[in-house]
Scaffold this motif. Structure first.
Motif, PDB file in Angstrom:
ATOM      1  N   TRP A 211       0.295  -1.412   0.648  1.00  0.00           N
ATOM      2  CA  TRP A 211      -0.223   0.066   0.408  1.00  0.00           C
ATOM      3  C   TRP A 211       0.867   1.130  -0.067  1.00  0.00           C
ATOM      4  O   TRP A 211       0.265   2.567  -0.602  1.00  0.00           O
ATOM      5  CB  TRP A 211      -0.502  -0.178   1.196  1.00  0.00           C
ATOM      6  CG  TRP A 211      -1.761   1.145   1.341  1.00  0.00           C
ATOM      7  CD1 TRP A 211      -3.307   1.454   0.836  1.00  0.00           C
ATOM      8  CD2 TRP A 211      -1.442   1.849   2.251  1.00  0.00           C
ATOM      9  NE1 TRP A 211      -3.745   2.860   1.278  1.00  0.00           N
ATOM     10  CE2 TRP A 211      -2.900   2.585   2.477  1.00  0.00           C
ATOM     11  CE3 TRP A 211      -1.020   1.929   3.784  1.00  0.00           C
ATOM     12  CZ2 TRP A 211      -2.541   4.044   3.326  1.00  0.00           C
ATOM     13  CZ3 TRP A 211      -0.563   3.745   4.474  1.00  0.00           C
ATOM     14  CH2 TRP A 211      -1.964   4.294   4.518  1.00  0.00           C
ATOM     15  N   THR A 212       1.993   1.170   0.437  1.00  0.00           N
ATOM     16  CA  THR A 212       2.962   2.489   0.871  1.00  0.00           C
ATOM     17  C   THR A 212       3.304   2.896  -0.382  1.00  0.00           C
ATOM     18  O   THR A 212       3.922   3.816  -0.521  1.00  0.00           O
ATOM     19  CB  THR A 212       3.982   1.970   1.803  1.00  0.00           C
ATOM     20  OG1 THR A 212       4.706   0.810   1.415  1.00  0.00           O
ATOM     21  CG2 THR A 212       3.325   2.282   3.451  1.00  0.00           C
ATOM     22  N   THR A 214       1.305   3.206  -3.491  1.00  0.00           N
ATOM     23  CA  THR A 214       0.810   3.804  -4.007  1.00  0.00           C
ATOM     24  C   THR A 214       0.228   5.625  -3.108  1.00  0.00           C
ATOM     25  O   THR A 214      -0.256   5.949  -4.102  1.00  0.00           O
ATOM     26  CB  THR A 214      -0.243   3.075  -4.001  1.00  0.00           C
ATOM     27  OG1 THR A 214      -0.982   3.097  -2.540  1.00  0.00           O
ATOM     28  CG2 THR A 214      -0.024   1.435  -4.154  1.00  0.00           C
ATOM     29  N   VAL A 215       0.796   5.651  -1.914  1.00  0.00           N
ATOM     30  CA  VAL A 215      -0.176   6.906  -1.499  1.00  0.00           C
ATOM     31  C   VAL A 215       1.071   7.845  -2.043  1.00  0.00           C
ATOM     32  O   VAL A 215       1.692   7.855  -2.232  1.00  0.00           O
ATOM     33  CB  VAL A 215       0.183   6.886  -0.043  1.00  0.00           C
ATOM     34  CG1 VAL A 215      -0.700   5.264   0.297  1.00  0.00           C
ATOM     35  CG2 VAL A 215       1.420   6.446   0.286  1.00  0.00           C
ATOM     36  N   PRO A 216      -0.012   9.367  -1.835  1.00  0.00           N
ATOM     37  CA  PRO A 216       0.955  10.576  -2.005  1.00  0.00           C
ATOM     38  C   PRO A 216       1.591  10.560  -0.560  1.00  0.00           C
ATOM     39  O   PRO A 216       2.146  10.482   0.169  1.00  0.00           O
ATOM     40  CB  PRO A 216      -0.344  11.689  -2.232  1.00  0.00           C
ATOM     41  CG  PRO A 216      -1.064  10.541  -1.459  1.00  0.00           C
ATOM     42  CD  PRO A 216      -0.949   9.006  -1.242  1.00  0.00           C
ATOM     43  N   LEU A 219       0.733  12.016   2.515  1.00  0.00           N
ATOM     44  CA  LEU A 219      -0.108  11.324   3.397  1.00  0.00           C
ATOM     45  C   LEU A 219       1.227  10.792   4.400  1.00  0.00           C
ATOM     46  O   LEU A 219       2.077   9.872   3.266  1.00  0.00           O
ATOM     47  CB  LEU A 219      -0.550   9.630   2.853  1.00  0.00           C
ATOM     48  CG  LEU A 219      -1.902   8.822   3.781  1.00  0.00           C
ATOM     49  CD1 LEU A 219      -2.774   8.470   3.753  1.00  0.00           C
ATOM     50  CD2 LEU A 219      -0.217   7.645   4.197  1.00  0.00           C
ATOM     51  N   SER A 221       3.113   7.796   7.305  1.00  0.00           N
ATOM     52  CA  SER A 221       2.467   6.449   7.855  1.00  0.00           C
ATOM     53  C   SER A 221       3.398   5.323   8.488  1.00  0.00           C
ATOM     54  O   SER A 221       4.294   5.644   8.484  1.00  0.00           O
ATOM     55  CB  SER A 221       1.345   5.282   7.273  1.00  0.00           C
ATOM     56  OG  SER A 221       2.237   4.727   5.996  1.00  0.00           O
ATOM     57  N   PHE A 250      -2.471  12.342   7.443  1.00  0.00           N
ATOM     58  CA  PHE A 250      -2.888  12.792   5.925  1.00  0.00           C
ATOM     59  C   PHE A 250      -3.144  14.293   6.011  1.00  0.00           C
ATOM     60  O   PHE A 250      -4.293  14.448   7.030  1.00  0.00           O
ATOM     61  CB  PHE A 250      -4.209  11.961   5.230  1.00  0.00           C
ATOM     62  CG  PHE A 250      -4.503  12.317   3.668  1.00  0.00           C
ATOM     63  CD1 PHE A 250      -3.200  12.940   2.884  1.00  0.00           C
ATOM     64  CD2 PHE A 250      -5.212  12.649   3.600  1.00  0.00           C
ATOM     65  CE1 PHE A 250      -4.097  13.053   1.836  1.00  0.00           C
ATOM     66  CE2 PHE A 250      -6.338  12.954   2.020  1.00  0.00           C
ATOM     67  CZ  PHE A 250      -5.286  13.337   1.507  1.00  0.00           C
ATOM     68  N   GLU A 256     -11.098  12.037   0.447  1.00  0.00           N
ATOM     69  CA  GLU A 256      -9.522  12.293  -0.278  1.00  0.00           C
ATOM     70  C   GLU A 256      -8.937  10.670   0.549  1.00  0.00           C
ATOM     71  O   GLU A 256      -8.721   9.441   0.253  1.00  0.00           O
ATOM     72  CB  GLU A 256      -9.078  13.385  -0.592  1.00  0.00           C
ATOM     73  CG  GLU A 256      -7.446  12.627  -1.198  1.00  0.00           C
ATOM     74  CD  GLU A 256      -7.421  11.905  -3.018  1.00  0.00           C
ATOM     75  OE1 GLU A 256      -6.900  11.293  -2.831  1.00  0.00           O
ATOM     76  OE2 GLU A 256      -8.714  11.456  -3.261  1.00  0.00           O
ATOM     77  N   GLY A 257      -8.860  11.389   2.173  1.00  0.00           N
ATOM     78  CA  GLY A 257      -8.336   9.698   3.196  1.00  0.00           C
ATOM     79  C   GLY A 257      -9.307   8.527   3.096  1.00  0.00           C
ATOM     80  O   GLY A 257      -8.556   7.976   3.220  1.00  0.00           O
ATOM     81  N   ARG A 259     -11.041   7.447   0.999  1.00  0.00           N
ATOM     82  CA  ARG A 259     -10.493   7.163  -0.154  1.00  0.00           C
ATOM     83  C   ARG A 259      -8.924   5.831  -0.269  1.00  0.00           C
ATOM     84  O   ARG A 259      -8.909   5.371  -0.680  1.00  0.00           O
ATOM     85  CB  ARG A 259     -10.623   7.658  -1.834  1.00  0.00           C
ATOM     86  CG  ARG A 259      -9.708   6.931  -3.090  1.00  0.00           C
ATOM     87  CD  ARG A 259     -10.028   8.258  -4.297  1.00  0.00           C
ATOM     88  NE  ARG A 259      -8.588   7.946  -3.662  1.00  0.00           N
ATOM     89  CZ  ARG A 259      -8.249   8.519  -4.182  1.00  0.00           C
ATOM     90  NH1 ARG A 259      -7.432   7.012  -5.082  1.00  0.00           N
ATOM     91  NH2 ARG A 259      -6.471   8.548  -4.234  1.00  0.00           N
ATOM     92  N   LEU A 260      -8.577   6.577   0.159  1.00  0.00           N
ATOM     93  CA  LEU A 260      -6.662   6.584   0.427  1.00  0.00           C
ATOM     94  C   LEU A 260      -7.072   5.215   0.949  1.00  0.00           C
ATOM     95  O   LEU A 260      -5.862   4.089   0.921  1.00  0.00           O
ATOM     96  CB  LEU A 260      -6.252   7.711   0.812  1.00  0.00           C
ATOM     97  CG  LEU A 260      -5.657   8.616   0.095  1.00  0.00           C
ATOM     98  CD1 LEU A 260      -4.675   9.556  -0.193  1.00  0.00           C
ATOM     99  CD2 LEU A 260      -4.087   7.698  -1.382  1.00  0.00           C
TER     100      LEU A 260
END
Length: 431
Positions: A211-212, A214-216, A219, A221, A250, A256-257, A259-260
């Motif tokens: 998953w990491t 794919t994130v902008p 964000l 984490s 985020f 949008e959060g 969705r992410l």
């Protein structure tokens, strides 16, 4: 300045696992108190150790002059310039509280009781790090007492090499009494944690690592794995269980959060889900770091990369079957933390993809056993380990290698030769 000889009760400290027995203890109330303490130590051939809150106490303190900076706790915010001037004893909680009314935030870490200045000198990995970089990147100026007893104002224009080294070099170049740091325009965020049963630790970790990718950058984490004690004060849903949690911060909007984080929720039933929109002042609830002092030992390993198989093996070694309790945290790096064309500070390992943090309470175990386990973990990770994080190595005062790349360590050693040739603050750096 309040000064006391050996035998005086040491200051309260968050880290209780290692003794503090200095030859002389100085409770500084002003920068001049620090200057006098350093001059005294130099004149008597004693080393100097600075102490704010004691979260990052590197090990036992035996002998020397312990300068307690807790009294230097002022915080002043300039909302127009978007800066804060922070005393050496101020905590991140105090800085966050002072900035919040102006719609601003510091690049603080997860615990509000950590000393802001000390954390920043080690780099300062914050909960918004992938978007805004290290806290050290936001420093505009520092006030520091060097080994000659001088109180210096250090900026990029005045003493640029010392300015470079203090940001990420730690405490070996002097006692910083205050710093001016930039704030960011963040008033609220979408964040929280989603927790899963630890029996699914390998699956959750593999899905998290994927998953990491794919994130902008907006964000930031981390993933944690720990056995919660079976105590009444622990939330019922995780009490007495081994739990794997993903923590999120985020700065985009809540829709949008949602969705992410959908791929995280798709992992399956959660024990707890606190993901929500919140004022930035509530950001400490994302990690819920323990607020009480305790004894612990810890290591921070900067990793070039991490694959699911090795991550699973690390959790197997450190999980419920380990010889002692362990808290594991995997921080996703990259984004604004990543390397720059020219090294603007001494913060190392900017090409790391992850930080693996290991922490072991020392109640009922011993340091050699913990070290042996950490050695097994390092063996599993092998050449993926770039080095060690200065902010997250707790208790191992004799473990000083690996905090900086060889070239950075060499450059820092040159600064020590210039500003502290007698090694008043700990001596040379090791690569």
């Amino acid at each position: 300045m309040v000064s006391a000889s050996a035998g005086t009760a040491p200051p309260a400290t968050f880290q209780t696992g290692f003794p503090i027995r200095p030859d002389r203890l100085v409770e500084a109330r002003t920068p001049d108190d620090v200057r006098e303490a350093v001059a005294y130590a130099a004149g008597h051939g004693l080393r100097v150790i600075a102490h704010a809150t004691g979260h990052g106490l590197p090990g036992a303190v035996e002998g020397g002059v312990l300068v307690v900076t807790r009294g230097l706790d002022s915080v002043t915010v300039d909302p127009v310039a978007r800066t804060a001037t922070i005393g050496a004893g101020a905590t991140w909680g105090a800085v966050t509280a002072a900035a919040a009314p102006h719609g601003l935030a510091p690049l603080n870490g997860s615990s509000p009781s950590v000393g802001a200045v000390s954390y920043t000198l080690g780099g300062g990995l914050g909960i918004l790090a992938r978007q805004f970089g290290y806290a050290a990147d936001q420093v505009r100026a520092l006030e520091v007492v060097t080994a000659d007893g001088a109180l210096r104002r250090v900026t990029p224009e005045r003493e640029p090499e010392l300015f470079w080294g203090l940001r990420g070099g730690g405490h070996r170049l002097g006692v910083v009494t205050s710093l001016e740091i930039g704030l960011v325009a963040v008033e609220r965020l979408y964040g929280g944690a989603i927790a899963f049963d630890g029996e699914r630790a390998a699956e959750v970790t593999a899905r998290y690592v994927e998953w990491t990718r794919t994130v902008p950058e907006t964000l930031t984490s981390s993933l944690s794995a720990l056995p919660y004690p079976d105590l009444p004060q622990v939330p019922e849903e995780v009490r007495g269980r081994y739990v794997v949690s993903v923590r999120v911060a985020f700065t985009g909007d809540a829709a949008e959060g949602e969705r992410l984080v959908a791929p995280l929720r798709a992992i399956g039933p959660a024990l707890e889900d606190s993901l929500r929109e919140m004022p930035y002042a509530e950001s400490p609830t994302i990690h819920n770091d323990p607020p009480f002092p305790h004894a612990y030992y810890g290591e921070g390993l900067m990793l070039r990369e991490l694959d699911a198989g090795r991550a699973a093996r690390v959790l197997e070694l450190t999980g419920p079957g380990a010889p002692m309790m362990n808290v594991v945290q995997l921080n996703h790096l990259g984004g604004a933390l990543a390397g720059r064309p020219e090294p603007t500070s001494a913060v190392p390992y900017r090409d790391a993809g992850f930080l693996l943090r290991l922490l072991s309470p020392l109640d009922g175990t011993d340091v050699p056993s913990v070290r042996a386990l950490y050695g097994e973990v390092s063996g599993v990770l092998g050449p993926r380990v770039l080095g060690r994080s200065l902010n997250f190595c707790f208790g191992g005062g004799d473990r000083t290698a690996g905090f900086h790349e060889p070239e950075t360590a060499k450059r820092l050693a040159g600064l020590v030769s210039q500003y502290d040739p007698a090694g008043l603050f700990g001596g040379p750096y090791e690569g």
